[in-house]
Design a protein around this motif. Structure first.
Motif, short mmCIF file in Angstrom:
data_model
loop_
_atom_site.label_atom_id
_atom_site.label_comp_id
_atom_site.label_asym_id
_atom_site.label_seq_id
_atom_site.Cartn_x
_atom_site.Cartn_y
_atom_site.Cartn_z
N ALA A 1 -2.43 22.67 3.33
CA ALA A 1 -3.41 23.52 2.64
C ALA A 1 -3.77 24.78 3.42
CB ALA A 1 -4.66 22.71 2.31
N PRO A 2 -4.06 24.70 4.74
CA PRO A 2 -4.45 25.94 5.43
C PRO A 2 -3.40 27.04 5.33
CG PRO A 2 -4.89 24.05 6.83
CD PRO A 2 -4.17 23.54 5.64
N ILE A 3 -2.13 26.70 5.54
CA ILE A 3 -1.11 27.74 5.51
C ILE A 3 -0.91 28.26 4.09
CG2 ILE A 3 0.81 26.08 5.41
CD1 ILE A 3 0.91 29.45 7.17
N ALA A 4 -1.06 27.35 3.09
CA ALA A 4 -0.92 27.80 1.70
C ALA A 4 -2.06 28.75 1.34
CB ALA A 4 -0.92 26.59 0.77
N ILE A 5 -3.27 28.44 1.81
CA ILE A 5 -4.41 29.32 1.53
C ILE A 5 -4.21 30.66 2.21
CG2 ILE A 5 -6.87 29.61 1.97
CD1 ILE A 5 -7.13 26.56 1.54
N ALA A 6 -3.75 30.61 3.47
CA ALA A 6 -3.50 31.87 4.19
C ALA A 6 -2.43 32.68 3.47
CB ALA A 6 -3.07 31.56 5.63
N ALA A 7 -1.39 32.00 2.97
CA ALA A 7 -0.31 32.72 2.28
C ALA A 7 -0.84 33.38 1.01
CB ALA A 7 0.83 31.75 1.93
N MET A 8 -1.74 32.68 0.29
CA MET A 8 -2.28 33.30 -0.92
C MET A 8 -3.14 34.51 -0.57
SD MET A 8 -3.04 30.30 -3.65
CE MET A 8 -3.84 29.13 -2.59
N GLY A 9 -3.86 34.41 0.57
CA GLY A 9 -4.63 35.59 1.00
C GLY A 9 -3.73 36.76 1.34
N SER B 1 3.51 31.50 -6.46
CA SER B 1 4.78 31.46 -5.74
C SER B 1 4.55 31.56 -4.25
CB SER B 1 5.67 32.61 -6.19
OG SER B 1 5.82 32.59 -7.57
N ALA B 2 3.52 32.33 -3.86
CA ALA B 2 3.22 32.43 -2.43
C ALA B 2 2.83 31.07 -1.89
CB ALA B 2 2.10 33.44 -2.21
N ALA B 3 1.97 30.35 -2.64
CA ALA B 3 1.58 29.00 -2.21
C ALA B 3 2.80 28.08 -2.19
CB ALA B 3 0.50 28.44 -3.13
N ALA B 4 3.65 28.21 -3.22
CA ALA B 4 4.85 27.38 -3.26
C ALA B 4 5.77 27.71 -2.09
CB ALA B 4 5.58 27.59 -4.59
N GLY B 5 5.78 28.98 -1.69
CA GLY B 5 6.58 29.36 -0.52
C GLY B 5 6.10 28.64 0.72
N ALA B 6 4.77 28.54 0.87
CA ALA B 6 4.22 27.83 2.02
C ALA B 6 4.65 26.37 2.00
CB ALA B 6 2.70 27.94 2.03
#
Lengths: 370, 375
Positions: free
Chosen positions: A71-79, A295-300
């Protein structure tokens, strides 16, 4: 004016946006062929591969814990997505995470009553950092790469100076529970981590945001800031808000990381590049104007699944950067081609199938988000 | 500089570049000819900032009871400039052509371990090891250049990816120091002129001069500016865009290899983390932008970059003399980068002249007025 007679009024207007045509299934299929959609397939394939090696990974409790960890990296990626889609970079993310972690560790201490004020303070600090980044980029006209590099060095240096470069402070367990704990005794998955709930909430909020006028404007701004400005968008404020969203996402990631990683100024080191990698893997085009938030979250998730896969294969962890490097180069090389194939009708070949004239196109409703 | 030369004929085709001057608006003149209007170009501005930083450093050093212009201190500053300077020259080339190179720290680390491993402390191995190292660097640059130029991968991603690949290789195969530099190379690191100017700095100056000549007087140099300014326009004007992009990346990586050899001459052993510890990627980009080069490409100079590197070196030196906490150094560096770039970022942006109404009576009169005032 002579061109008006020479171009017949074919129903070719819809061809400019093929993603808006056809039934939902057709649109989903076509969307999956764009880089923004392909990353979901990539994540699914990787998931199957990981489960094939290690069947335990597919158990719901295991899986939900993996999602919580990611979750942290996915949230950072969405930011990072907001900033990248508006045509800029945010390199200060890792330093923001370190700052928030250290604030949490030192301000809260063992005082339960300070948890809520600390959360407010951290969000405020995040917003201010984003504001500084955004105003430096838009009003001072310094390239965002340089502004955020400056804030990265300044914040990172300050945090290390104040802490002496060592782990200091220890927030109360109630604060750590945000990143670590979860709702107990949920059927099927046993524990529902708070981080998953936060992730889902941020995803939902982000999707809503990208469908709102702000989301449309941010994509238009990234695609062509001059045109967006002439069309009436306040480019500086749109971009500044994108930077604030990015720093706030980094703040949330920091709050979650306190639970996992503890308080150390090196938490979050390299997060900016990992977030950029995830965003790029999600098919978002550097330079702005193209790409989907989810897609950014999916990338993470794809990236973390890949690392899990390598772990289970017992590849030495020192090879991780190499794999990451190869992946992002391949992803971008492929994406550069696929976006132009997916978006633009080819001029040389005649249209393969005539567009169904009865389908009403909804211009501008399906471009930003799937 | 070459960008200004390339612009003036393009503004009014069919006339000599000097003829249309009176009809240009003030804004247009400022944008196109920063040197002739009497305003400060970003290059002279950066050297003014440098003089200011040096003046402040002299005062601060004097407060500490030491002399900034002492022999040893100048030697230290110039030595500190040489490694980052060489890398930043390469970075200038890459940024001018519109790309980026984030892989330099890993290339530097790789080059030190490969060179030190090849030399094994023997002078007889020096030429072969040097050629091998630089050849390997050139190969890395070639791959990156082809990714950027042929496959159209964004330079940020291509170099980040290659850097990660190299760092994975380094992390897997090298732990701790490796190899041994040859005595001749270590002697080079200690030698210099009159105990003030180290040989490393002379190498930097030679490299800067050669690259400046390349940018000003060769076809490749002009093509670098043209592609960085606008790749599509350059291609449609008949410039083959692949070769300059690849050449810029190869030169950047080779210059990073030279920088690694200079580092090796001082450390004596190859260190697999020396590049990432020095953070040469971000600092070299910061130095290039500090030197007035547009991050988007197409405008800038090596002279400005050297000025930017000098500012960093002087700052580091004075902070070292004052015994500033090493973590606080980063804070100061970050502030300086943002403030210095903010000072002149507005003026260094080339604005496109207004397409309509730019040559109206008001613009013309302003233009002539200013010309009269300047003359």
């Amino acid at each position: 004016m002579s061109t008006a007679t020479s171009t017949p009024s074919r129903p070719s207007a819809g061809r400019a946006l093929p993603l808006t045509e056809g039934s939902l299934v057709q649109r989903l299929l076509r969307g999956a062929l764009t880089p923004g959609g392909a990353v979901f397939i990539l994540a699914a394939v990787l998931f199957v591969a990981v489960v094939a090696i290690n069947p335990n990974f597919g158990d719901p409790p295991q899986l939900i814990r993996f999602i919580g960890r990611t979750a942290p990296i996915a949230i950072a990626a969405m930011g990072q997505y907001y900033v990248i889609v508006s045509g800029e970079f945010d390199l200060s993310m890792g330093a923001v995470i370190a700052t928030q972690v250290v604030i949490a560790g030192n301000y809260i201490g063992q005082d339960e009553g300070r948890v809520l004020p600390a959360l407010v303070l951290m969000l405020l600090v995040g917003a201010v950092v984003g504001l500084v980044n955004g105003l430096g980029t838009t009003l001072l006209k310094v390239p965002s790469f340089i502004v955020t590099l400056g804030t990265m060095l300044a914040l990172g240096g300050l945090v290390r100076y104040l802490t002496g470069g060592a782990a200091t402070g220890n927030p109360v367990d109630t604060f750590r529970e945000i990143g670590r704990g979860g709702i107990q005794d949920v059927p099927v998955i046993e524990v529902l981590p708070y981080s998953v709930i936060i992730l889902v909430a941020i995803m939902a909020g982000g999707v809503w945001l990208m469908r709102s006028p702000f989301g449309r404007t941010i994509i238009a701004t990234g695609d062509n800031p001059d045109a967006a400005g002439l069309a009436g968008a306040h480019v500086w404020w749109v971009k500044t808000r994108a930077f604030m969203l990015s720093s706030l996402s980094a703040t949330v990631a920091g709050i979650l990381l306190v639970g996992y990683a503890g308080v150390h100024p090196s938490v979050g080191a390299g997060y900016e590049f990992q977030a950029i990698t995830a965003v790029v893997l999600g098919g978002v085009v550097l330079g702005g104007g193209r790409g989907w938030l989810l897609s950014a979250a999916a990338g993470a998730f794809a990236l973390e699944l890949l690392f899990s896969f390598l772990n289970f294969q017992e590849v030495e962890s020192t090879w991780r950067p190499t794999v990451q490097g190869v992946i992002i180069i391949l992803a971008v090389a492929a994406a550069g081609r696929a976006w132009s194939l997916g978006r633009r009708p080819s001029r040389t070949s005649p249209p393969a199938a005539p567009a169904p004239p009865s389908t009403p196109a909804h211009p501008g409703t399906e471009t930003g988000e799937k | 500089m070459s960008a200004t030369a390339a612009q003036s004929p393009g503004q009014t085709p069919g006339q000599t570049p000097t003829a249309p001057e009176p009809r240009e608006s003030v804004r247009r003149r400022r944008a196109a000819r920063p040197r002739n209007t009497g305003g400060l170009s970003s290059t002279s501005l950066i050297y003014l900032v440098l003089v200011g930083v040096i003046a402040a450093s002299v005062v601060l050093t004097a407060i500490e009871g030491r002399n900034f212009f002492s022999q040893g201190n100048i030697w230290a500053v110039l030595t500190a400039m040489s490694v980052l300077g060489l890398i930043a020259i390469g970075q200038t080339l890459v940024i001018l052509v519109g790309s980026l190179d984030l892989s330099v720290p890993y290339v530097v680390s790789l080059a030190t371990v490969i060179a030190a491993g090849g030399m094994k402390g023997l002078d007889s191995n020096l030429p072969a090891a040097g050629v091998n190292t630089l050849g390997l660097c050139a190969l890395i640059g070639l791959v990156m250049g082809l990714l950027v130029g042929v496959l159209h991968v964004h330079g940020f991603i291509a170099s980040l990816g290659i850097g990660l690949v190299v760092s994975g290789y380094l992390g897997t195969n090298y732990q701790g120091s490796h190899g041994d530099a040859s005595p001749d190379l270590e002697l080079l690191g200690r030698s210099g002129i009159a105990g003030i100017i180290p040989t490393a700095f002379i190498i930097l100056l030679v490299a800067a001069a050669l690259v400046t000549l390349l940018l000003r007087y060769t076809r490749l140099g002009h093509h670098l500016y043209a592609i960085g300014g606008n790749q599509d326009v350059a291609r449609m004007s008949g410039v083959r865009t692949v070769v300059p992009v690849v050449a810029a990346h190869v030169m950047c990586s080779v210059l990073a290899g030279f920088a690694a050899l200079l580092l090796l001459s001082r450390t004596g052993v190859g260190l697999p983390t020396i590049g990432s510890q020095g953070r040469y990627d971000l600092l070299s980009i910061a130095a290039v932008v500090l030197g007035g080069t547009l991050l988007a490409g197409g405008k800038g100079s090596v002279i400005g970059t050297i000025g930017g590197v000098a500012i960093f070196a002087v700052l580091d030196n004075v902070m070292g003399v004052m015994q500033v906490n090493p973590f606080l150094k980063d804070f100061v560096r970050g502030l300086v980068i943002v403030l210095a770039v903010a000072v002149y970022a507005r003026r260094s942006v080339v604005r496109r002249p207004p397409r309509f109404g730019g040559s109206g009576p008001l613009g013309a009169s302003l233009g002539t007025n200013q010309k009269g005032g300047a003359a």
